[in-house]
Design an enzyme around this catalytic site. Structure first.
Site, PDB file in Angstrom:
ATOM      1  N   LYS A  33      35.139  52.936  14.038  1.00 52.62           N
ATOM      2  CA  LYS A  33      36.174  53.973  14.050  1.00 52.62           C
ATOM      3  C   LYS A  33      36.022  55.003  15.158  1.00 52.62           C
ATOM      4  O   LYS A  33      34.928  55.468  15.439  1.00 52.62           O
ATOM      5  CB  LYS A  33      36.133  54.720  12.709  1.00 52.62           C
ATOM      6  CG  LYS A  33      36.567  53.857  11.567  1.00 52.62           C
ATOM      7  CD  LYS A  33      36.653  54.686  10.323  1.00 52.62           C
ATOM      8  CE  LYS A  33      37.357  53.925   9.223  1.00 52.62           C
ATOM      9  NZ  LYS A  33      37.288  54.629   7.951  1.00 52.62           N
ATOM     10  N   GLY A  81      21.488  58.604  12.919  1.00 57.71           N
ATOM     11  CA  GLY A  81      22.192  59.884  13.008  1.00 57.71           C
ATOM     12  C   GLY A  81      21.552  60.839  14.005  1.00 57.71           C
ATOM     13  O   GLY A  81      22.247  61.559  14.723  1.00 57.71           O
ATOM     14  N   GLY A 104      22.050  52.534  14.806  1.00 56.77           N
ATOM     15  CA  GLY A 104      22.449  51.610  13.742  1.00 56.77           C
ATOM     16  C   GLY A 104      22.721  50.195  14.194  1.00 56.77           C
ATOM     17  O   GLY A 104      21.806  49.436  14.511  1.00 56.77           O
ATOM     18  N   ARG A 161       9.804  51.140  10.076  1.00 53.96           N
ATOM     19  CA  ARG A 161       9.579  52.594  10.143  1.00 53.96           C
ATOM     20  C   ARG A 161       8.117  52.953   9.907  1.00 53.96           C
ATOM     21  O   ARG A 161       7.618  53.915  10.496  1.00 53.96           O
ATOM     22  CB  ARG A 161      10.466  53.309   9.133  1.00 53.96           C
ATOM     23  CG  ARG A 161      11.900  53.306   9.582  1.00 53.96           C
ATOM     24  CD  ARG A 161      12.787  53.950   8.557  1.00 53.96           C
ATOM     25  NE  ARG A 161      14.134  54.067   9.070  1.00 53.96           N
ATOM     26  CZ  ARG A 161      15.200  54.246   8.311  1.00 53.96           C
ATOM     27  NH1 ARG A 161      15.077  54.333   7.010  1.00 53.96           N
ATOM     28  NH2 ARG A 161      16.385  54.350   8.848  1.00 53.96           N
TER      29      ARG A 161
HETATM   30  P1  AMP Z   1      29.756  51.754  13.308  1.00 53.36           P
HETATM   31  O1  AMP Z   1      28.934  51.861  12.056  1.00 53.36           O
HETATM   32  O2  AMP Z   1      30.879  52.711  13.404  1.00 53.36           O
HETATM   33  O3  AMP Z   1      28.893  51.701  14.546  1.00 53.36           O
HETATM   34  O4  AMP Z   1      30.467  50.348  13.199  1.00 53.36           O
HETATM   35  C1  AMP Z   1      29.792  49.137  13.144  1.00 53.36           C
HETATM   36  C2  AMP Z   1      30.648  48.171  12.404  1.00 53.36           C
HETATM   37  O5  AMP Z   1      31.872  48.030  13.102  1.00 53.36           O
HETATM   38  C3  AMP Z   1      30.048  46.792  12.283  1.00 53.36           C
HETATM   39  O6  AMP Z   1      29.768  46.547  10.933  1.00 53.36           O
HETATM   40  C4  AMP Z   1      31.149  45.888  12.801  1.00 53.36           C
HETATM   41  O7  AMP Z   1      31.354  44.766  11.977  1.00 53.36           O
HETATM   42  C5  AMP Z   1      32.375  46.768  12.775  1.00 53.36           C
HETATM   43  N1  AMP Z   1      33.380  46.327  13.729  1.00 53.36           N
HETATM   44  C6  AMP Z   1      33.209  46.114  15.044  1.00 53.36           C
HETATM   45  N2  AMP Z   1      34.340  45.647  15.597  1.00 53.36           N
HETATM   46  C7  AMP Z   1      35.257  45.552  14.621  1.00 53.36           C
HETATM   47  C8  AMP Z   1      36.603  45.102  14.564  1.00 53.36           C
HETATM   48  N3  AMP Z   1      37.208  44.673  15.655  1.00 53.36           N
HETATM   49  N4  AMP Z   1      37.224  45.146  13.375  1.00 53.36           N
HETATM   50  C9  AMP Z   1      36.589  45.586  12.286  1.00 53.36           C
HETATM   51  N5  AMP Z   1      35.314  46.011  12.264  1.00 53.36           N
HETATM   52  C10 AMP Z   1      34.640  45.994  13.417  1.00 53.36           C
END
Ligand code: AMP
Length: 419
Positions: free
Chosen positions: A220, A399, A376, A35
């Site tokens: 999610k 974000g 991220g 950064r």
């Molecule tokens: P996000 O912060 O919502 O972009 O999610 C990223 C995170 O999702 C990473 O740390 C991944 O390890 C997790 N992730 C991706 N695929 C899966 C999965 N099939 N089951 C559990 N966690 C997951």
């Protein structure tokens, strides 16, 4: 709109909002200075013009003033080294008149963490847990009032204002948005980093060359709903992957075993699929999974049809058929947005799908596509696989980028260019 390359900073003091919110270890050593490096072109231009720089930033989430754990003093030497000039330090961002007055052309001054003051974010602090609604409202009103004085003080230090902190552009804070109103049109501008981020977003969202493919991964559905909804009116192909996959698979009647699933989002998943159909958007979901019997790199794992995951297993990445499917769609695209891994890429054994996606994006980019990676974990992915140089742009904003893709106006951007 004023632009930094046309502006001469000679003899001027510039307040530059940077994002120096860098991670530090327990000994306060900087563990990743990306950064700081990202802001260097802007700062060097101002100094080379014969201007001086007043740096404003936040670090972490301090809850009091001062909060030594979050002092920006620990980065002064490193910023000095990178900039090649002495960086002075003002231990209180609201009492820096003497340091500002002493600042000569070609010099820099770093203000202490702006968020030591509640006024930076404009949020009331120190309220008792059982505070009544009236007390909360009064505290909020008080901090909003004193925010004006706080902002005016920061603005009083400088002749012009530069915002180069894309990472906080989605916040309507004193130093990111409110302060810009205290400078005339010709005396406020984006820094080089901010300019690049804004251009990259425009290339994706409004100057789109088709086909446009977005790859949305991550854990999610609930955290990506608004982005998916907005993208459904923009993209040609939407690859939905990562942990989100299984909510869709289950909604469509598949057996997902112990895979991540948001049962309260099954209807929403079907609604999103329906909306995609109406809009003529092709949704691309996994066909097979790399399923494991535990959430661990060393778990026993098999490749299996995504609809037939055994009861005791969970999908931790996509399988080879899906990798091929995703790569084919990506390689035929001319605009690509990647947010979120295809699986638990932190585990070596479940990183393959994300690597294949990254490599396909690099190939498409070589063939003339514009690719933006951000938000991220996909940035961590391209860095991990050494692919960052092969994509068109890697965003520095988590974000902020996501909110821009949701179609929202970012206050830090609006404050400078008016929209
Ligand atoms: P996000 O912060 O919502 O972009 O999610 C990223 C995170 O999702 C990473 O740390 C991944 O390890 C997790 N992730 C991706 N695929 C899966 C999965 N099939 N089951 C559990 N966690 C997951």
């Amino acid at each position: 709109m004023q632009t930094i390359d046309q502006f001469s900073f000679a003899g001027k003091k510039a307040f530059v909002r940077v994002d120096f919110n860098v991670p530090v270890d327990e000994h306060f050593n900087i563990t990743d200075d990306t950064r700081i490096r990202a802001a260097l072109p802007t700062l060097k231009k101002i100094l080379a013009d014969g201007g001086s720089v007043i740096l404003g930033s936040h670090m972490g989430r301090p809850k009091k003033n001062p909060d030594p754990k979050y002092s920006l003093k620990v980065i002064v030497d490193h910023v000095s080294k990178l900039l090649g000039v002495t960086v002075h330090f003002a231990a209180d961002c609201q009492n820096a008149d003497a340091e500002v007055a002493a600042l000569k052309p070609g010099e820099a001054l770093l203000l202490e963490n702006l968020r030591f003051y509640a006024e930076e974010e404009g949020k009331a602090r120190g309220l008792a847990d059982d505070a009544s609604d009236e007390e909360k409202a009064a505290a909020k009103k008080a901090v909003k009032e004193s925010q004006k004085t706080f902002t005016a003080k920061l603005a009083s230090y400088a002749d012009c204002y530069v915002n180069d902190a894309f990472g906080t552009a989605h916040r309507a804070h004193a130093s990111t948005a409110l302060i810009a109103k205290l400078f005339t049109e010709k005396d406020k501008m984006f820094g080089f980093l901010m300019e690049k981020e804004v251009k990259a977003i425009e290339k994706i969202m409004s100057e789109t060359v088709r086909p446009f493919t977005a790859i949305m991964g991550g854990s999610k559905v609930s955290s990506k709903i608004e982005i998916i909804e907005n993208l459904l009116s923009k993209v040609d192909n939407l690859i939905i992957t990562g942990g989100m996959t299984y909510t869709f698979t289950k909604a469509l009647g598949g057996k997902i075993g112990k895979s991540l699933c948001e049962d309260d989002k099954l209807d929403l998943a079907l609604e999103l699929l329906e909306k995609a159909k109406k809009n003529g958007v092709r949704i691309v979901l996994a066909e097979d999974a790399h399923a494991a019997d535990a959430f661990s790199n060393d778990a026993n794992a098999i490749f299996v049809d995504v609809n037939e995951i055994p009861d005791h297993m969970m999908g931790l990445d996509v399988g080879p058929k899906t990798e091929q499917l995703f790569a084919d769609v990506i390689k035929q695209s001319k605009t690509i947005l990647w947010n979120g891994p295809t699986g638990v890429f932190e585990f070596e054994n479940f990183a393959h799908g994300s690597k294949v996606v990254g490599e396909a994006i690099v190939e498409a980019t070589k063939n003339g596509a514009f690719s933006l990676v951000g938000g991220g974990d996909s940035v961590a992915c391209v860095n991990k696989f050494g692919l960052a140089d092969g994509v068109s742009y890697v965003s520095t904003g988590g974000g902020a980028l996501l909110e821009a893709i949701e179609g929202r106006v970012l206050p830090g951007i609006e404050a400078i260019r008016g929209y």
